[in-house]
Design an enzyme around this catalytic site. Structure first.
Site, PDB file in Angstrom:
ATOM      1  N   SER A 172     -11.126 -11.656   5.139  1.00  0.00           N
ATOM      2  CA  SER A 172     -10.854 -12.831   4.325  1.00  0.00           C
ATOM      3  C   SER A 172      -9.587 -13.511   4.811  1.00  0.00           C
ATOM      4  CB  SER A 172     -10.682 -12.428   2.854  1.00  0.00           C
ATOM      5  OG  SER A 172     -10.178 -13.516   2.094  1.00  0.00           O
ATOM      6  N   TYR A 216      -7.395  -7.952  -4.496  1.00  0.00           N
ATOM      7  CA  TYR A 216      -8.395  -8.227  -3.467  1.00  0.00           C
ATOM      8  C   TYR A 216      -7.745  -8.467  -2.113  1.00  0.00           C
ATOM      9  CZ  TYR A 216     -11.987 -10.761  -0.864  1.00  0.00           C
ATOM     10  OH  TYR A 216     -12.863 -11.174   0.103  1.00  0.00           O
TER      11      TYR A 216
END
Length: 285
Positions: free
Chosen positions: A177, A190
Site C-alpha cells: 500500500s 493498517y
C-alpha cells in the site's frame, strides 16, 4: 482509457466488503487481447474474489494461466470471479477460509497442487483494514489482532506452505500500500502492518532470488475496491480518490497490469522491487 465515475456516498457492514454491493461497480476488465504471457502457469491469488484480486485473476486468465483464488467468506463474489475466469477460457478453483489459520493456509496450497499438479505463481493479495483515528479510542484489541493475523501472520503461513512447490522460475507478488511509504493518520494500524509486509517482501526476495524465484510488490494508492465501503463511513467514500494528483481513484484493472508485469516474463530482471499505481503520488521507492 480509464474512466472517472462519480462515487456516491455508501458504506457496508463487513470487512472486507462485497463487490456486488458497490456503486458504481469496480472496473476489473482487461483492456487488451492476451498474448500468452502466463501460458500454462498455475497461479494462486489470495483475496482473489474481488477488487484487485479479481482484476488480476481475469488478466492472468486472459494471458493463459489457470487460477486458484483464496478468499475469506465472500462466496458470491468468489463465484462471480470464477465465472469471469471461465469466460476467459480458463479454469478457476475457489477456496474459502481464514488464511490467518496456519492449517487452513497449508490446506489451500495443498488443494491447489493436488488439483493442478504444480504452483508457479503466488499472489499474496488479501488484507484487513480499519479506520483507527483517534488511535486511543478506535484501535481495539480485536481490530489490531485481526489486522496482524491477516496482514502479517497469514503472509508467512501462505509463503511457507507454497515454498516447497515453487521451482526455479517461479514468481511471488505481494500487495502492499502507498500507506507503507507515506503513513496515514487515519489508518495507523493498517499502515503499520503494510510496513511489515513491505519488509517481508524485501526479505523474501533476498532469500529466494538466488534460487531463481523472484519476489516483488505492488503498492496501490486509492483504488475503488470493497476495502473502501467496507472500511469508511458513507461521507468519506463520496468522491473517493479525488485528492490524488490525477483527481480520481484508480480502478482494479489499472493495478492488475502491474501484477502481470512483475509475475510474467517482462519482469524477469525485477526482484525485491515495488511498483506504485497510485495516481501520481510521489513516494520513496
Amino acid at each position: 482509457m480509464a474512466t472517472d465515475p462519480k462515487i456516491p456516498p455508501q458504506t457496508q457492514d463487513t470487512m472486507p466488503g462485497r463487490e456486488s454491493e458497490m456503486t458504481p461497480a469496480p472496473d476489473w476488465k482487461p483492456r487488451f487481447p492476451g498474448v500468452g504471457k502466463m501460458k500454462d502457469k498455475i497461479v494462486l491469488i489470495t483475496g482473489g474474489d474481488s477488487g484487485i484480486g479479481r482484476a488480476t485473476a481475469a488478466l492472468f486468465a486472459r494471458e493463459g494461466a489457470k487460477i486458484a483464488i483464496a478468499y475469506r467468506s465472500e462466496t458470491g463474489d468468489a463465484q462471480d470471479t470464477k465465472k469471469i475466469v471461465e469466460d476467459e477460457g480458463s479454469e478457476c478453483l475457489t477456496l474459502e477460509g481464514d488464511l490467518g489459520n496456519r492449517t487452513h493456509a497449508d490446506d489451500v496450497v495443498k488443494k491447489v497442487v493436488d488439483h493442478y499438479g504444480q504452483l508457479d505463481t503466488l499472489v499474496i493479495n488479501h488484507a484487513q483494514q480499519y479506520l483507527d483515528s483517534p488511535i486511543d479510542e478506535k484501535l481495539s484489541d480485536e481490530m489490531l489482532d485481526d489486522m496482524i493475523s491477516s496482514n502479517i501472520k497469514s503472509y508467512f503461513y501462505v509463503m511457507q506452505a507454497a515454498l516447497p512447490h515453487l521451482e526455479e522460475g517461479a514468481s511471488v507478488v505481494i500487495t502492499n500500500s502507498v500507506n507503507a511509504f507515506q503513513g496515514n493518520d487515519s489508518l495507523i494500524g493498517y499502515s503499520t502492518t503494510r510496513g511489515a509486509s513491505l519488509a517481508f517482501m524485501r526479505s523474501m526476495a533476498s532469500a529466494l532470488t538466488a534460487k531463481g524465484i523472484r519476489v516483488n510488490g505492488v503498492a496501490p494508492g486509492p483504488i475503488w475496491t470493497p476495502f473502501i465501503p467496507g472500511t469508511m463511513p458513507a461521507d468519506m467514500v463520496e468522491d473517493f480518490g479525488s485528492s490524488t494528483p490525477m483527481g480520481r481513484c484508480g480502478q482494479p484493472w489499472e493495478v492488475a497490469t502491474a501484477f502481470l508485469f512483475l509475475a510474467g516474463p517482462d519482469g524477469s530482471y525485477f526482484s525485491g522491487q515495488t511498483l506504485h499505481p497510485n495516481g501520481g503520488m510521489i513516494v520513496g521507492a
